[in-house]
Every structure is written in structure tokens, then in C-alpha cells.
Scaffold this motif. Structure first.
Motif, PDB file in Angstrom:
ATOM      1  N   VAL A  33     -12.618 -11.256  -4.867  1.00 15.05           N
ATOM      2  CA  VAL A  33     -12.321 -12.378  -5.750  1.00 15.05           C
ATOM      3  C   VAL A  33     -12.946 -13.675  -5.246  1.00 15.05           C
ATOM      4  N   ALA A  34     -13.041 -13.851  -3.934  1.00 15.68           N
ATOM      5  CA  ALA A  34     -13.642 -15.072  -3.388  1.00 15.68           C
ATOM      6  C   ALA A  34     -15.121 -15.156  -3.759  1.00 15.68           C
ATOM      7  N   VAL A  48     -11.713 -23.260 -11.512  1.00 11.09           N
ATOM      8  CA  VAL A  48     -11.423 -21.853 -11.746  1.00 11.09           C
ATOM      9  C   VAL A  48      -9.921 -21.604 -11.688  1.00 11.09           C
ATOM     10  N   VAL A  49      -9.448 -20.777 -12.629  1.00 14.84           N
ATOM     11  CA  VAL A  49      -8.059 -20.303 -12.636  1.00 14.84           C
ATOM     12  C   VAL A  49      -8.105 -18.794 -12.446  1.00 14.84           C
ATOM     13  N   VAL A  50      -7.304 -18.282 -11.517  1.00 15.23           N
ATOM     14  CA  VAL A  50      -7.309 -16.858 -11.208  1.00 15.23           C
ATOM     15  C   VAL A  50      -5.954 -16.253 -11.549  1.00 15.23           C
ATOM     16  N   ALA A  51      -5.973 -15.195 -12.369  1.00 16.85           N
ATOM     17  CA  ALA A  51      -4.746 -14.463 -12.713  1.00 16.85           C
ATOM     18  C   ALA A  51      -4.528 -13.383 -11.667  1.00 16.85           C
ATOM     19  N   VAL A  52      -3.387 -13.437 -10.979  1.00 11.98           N
ATOM     20  CA  VAL A  52      -3.135 -12.562  -9.826  1.00 11.98           C
ATOM     21  C   VAL A  52      -1.825 -11.798 -10.017  1.00 11.98           C
ATOM     22  N   PRO A  53      -1.640 -10.693  -9.281  1.00 14.88           N
ATOM     23  CA  PRO A  53      -0.351  -9.995  -9.323  1.00 14.88           C
ATOM     24  C   PRO A  53       0.728 -10.882  -8.707  1.00 14.88           C
ATOM     25  N   GLU A  55       3.476 -10.339  -7.244  1.00 13.27           N
ATOM     26  CA  GLU A  55       4.011  -9.911  -5.958  1.00 13.27           C
ATOM     27  C   GLU A  55       3.027 -10.122  -4.806  1.00 13.27           C
ATOM     28  N   GLN A  56       1.766 -10.412  -5.132  1.00 10.19           N
ATOM     29  CA  GLN A  56       0.740 -10.628  -4.105  1.00 10.19           C
ATOM     30  C   GLN A  56       0.248 -12.077  -4.091  1.00 10.19           C
ATOM     31  N   ARG A  57       0.998 -12.960  -4.705  1.00  8.11           N
ATOM     32  CA  ARG A  57       0.531 -14.343  -4.843  1.00  8.11           C
ATOM     33  C   ARG A  57       0.242 -14.995  -3.494  1.00  8.11           C
ATOM     34  N   ALA A  58       1.083 -14.755  -2.503  1.00  8.20           N
ATOM     35  CA  ALA A  58       0.878 -15.371  -1.190  1.00  8.20           C
ATOM     36  C   ALA A  58      -0.449 -14.942  -0.581  1.00  8.20           C
ATOM     37  N   ALA A  59      -0.792 -13.674  -0.735  1.00  7.11           N
ATOM     38  CA  ALA A  59      -2.052 -13.180  -0.190  1.00  7.11           C
ATOM     39  C   ALA A  59      -3.237 -13.839  -0.886  1.00  7.11           C
ATOM     40  N   PHE A  60      -3.123 -14.053  -2.185  1.00  9.67           N
ATOM     41  CA  PHE A  60      -4.207 -14.704  -2.917  1.00  9.67           C
ATOM     42  C   PHE A  60      -4.307 -16.179  -2.551  1.00  9.67           C
TER      43      PHE A  60
END
Length: 219
Positions: A33-34, A48-53, A55-60
Motif C-alpha cells: 500500500v505504501a 490520498v484516502v486509504v480504506a483499510v480493515p 481491525e488492522q487500522r493501527a498497523a496501517f
């Protein structure tokens, strides 16, 4: 023209054999993603806006410091809806990109933006079909060859006038899932222009694709 990029990054990494979201799988030491976010910014997108899971928001957040994140949905369509809503005040053009196309050259992004700036309401990068392409029946028997001169392989980022994309998603029936955003816009009768894509913008789906991308990055 002020353009915002949307990256759909809520997909799983199951087909890659990964135990984390596909978008976080590393390519040459950096999450996929990076790479995709950097390609959009280098090509002329302002934000940029990124749609993420969810439950994994912290990792993103760790992988994408300073990038606006939004919780994605169970499907790609739901994720793009969520990101589009978050980007409502960010620009008059929207480019929707796949996190799984990390090596998309900035020149492809720039071509999409130039077409939008020239008045197109919807634009997709495409490549010609070079293999013989056939149709088959339910038993896998060839029923005929398709005229490849009229066929194209569609890539991302796909660009849109923001109001057009918002309208198209607003008119999409509940529960409908189309293959990409160009199909959503085409469903309301908006012509979709094409620009030249690039083989380097190949989608990473399985482990072999990732291995090829690693070779490409490392020369």
C-alpha cells in the motif's frame, strides 16, 4: 484541478499465502500500500484516502504515517463508498487505485489526470490484449474466438469527476457489486475514456506475482 486518490486496501492476503492484509504484505521491505500511495502522489494527486480493515487500522497507521485512513467494508464497493464519503471535501477529481498495483508508474497517474483535466468524466488506463482470446461453454468447450482488436485489459488508477462518481455510487442498487469503478459509472450511461496503461502496473494476486515484482524492484 485538485485530485484526491482513493486506495482500496481492505482485502485479505489469503491468495498470497499471507496471514495479514494483502496491502501490508512487504515488497522490497515496504508494504504494498505504501508503494501505491507514493505512485499516486508522485503522479500529481494532492491527497490520498486509504480504506483499510478496521481491525488492522493501527498497523496501517504505522505503515502510512500522515495518510488519511477510513474503515473499509466487507467488499471493495463498500470500501470505495466509505473512502469517497471521507473525501467529499478534498477535490473535484477522484482517482481510485488498487493497493495491489504497487509499481504503477507515476506517468500512468499523470495520463489519467490529464484526460480528466481535458474534460473527460471517467478515464481508465488500459493495455491491449495480445493473446488469442476465446469464449467457452459450461463444459469448457470453445465456442468461438473474440476479436482482440476491440479488447483491452483495464488497470488502475481509474479517474473520475468526483460528482459523477458520487452520483453513480448513489444510484447503484443496494447489494450490487460491480467489478470496478468504471463499471459503476458506465452503469449510469457515462462514457469512459481510455489512456495507455503500463505492464509495470500489474496486479499482485498470488505469490508468483509478488516474486516477479520483487525482481522488478531489485533490477
Amino acid at each position: 484541478m485538485h485530485a484526491v486518490g482513493i486506495v482500496a486496501a481492505a482485502g485479505s492476503g489469503l491468495r498470497l499465502g499471507a496471514d495479514l492484509p494483502k496491502a501490508l504484505v512487504p515488497l522490497a521491505g515496504r508494504p504494498l500500500v505504501a508503494w501505491s500511495v507514493d505512485a499516486l502522489l508522485a503522479g500529481g494527486v494532492a491527497e490520498v484516502v486509504v480504506a483499510v480493515p478496521a481491525e488492522q487500522r493501527a498497523a496501517f497507521e504505522t505503515a502510512l504515517p500522515g495518510v488519511r485512513l477510513v474503515d473499509g467494508g466487507a467488499t471493495r464497493t463498500a470500501s470505495v463508498r466509505a473512502a469517497l464519503s471521507a473525501a467529499h471535501d478534498l477535490g473535484d477529481a477522484v482517482l481510485v487505485h488498487d493497493a495491489a498495483r504497487p509499481l504503477t508508474p507515476p506517468e500512468v497517474v499523470a495520463r489519467v489526470l490529464a484526460a480528466l483535466d481535458g474534460g473527460a468524466r471517467a478515464v481508465v488506463p488500459v493495455l491491449p490484449v495480445v493473446d488469442t482470446t476465446v469464449a467457452v461453454d459450461a463444459d469448457g468447450v470453445i465456442t468461438g474466438a473474440l476479436p482482440r482488436e476491440q479488447l483491452r485489459r483495464v488497470q488502475t488508477p481509474q479517474g473520475f469527476d468526483r460528482a459523477t462518481l458520487v452520483e453513480a455510487y448513489g444510484r447503484l442498487p443496494a447489494g450490487a457489486e460491480l467489478t470496478d469503478d468504471a463499471a459503476v459509472v458506465h452503469s449510469i450511461g457515462v462514457p469512459v475514456r481510455t489512456v495507455a496503461g503500463d505492464e509495470r502496473a500489474a496486479k499482485i494476486t498470488v505469490a508468483h506475482d509478488l516474486a516477479l515484482a520483487e525482481k522488478q524492484v531489485r533490477g
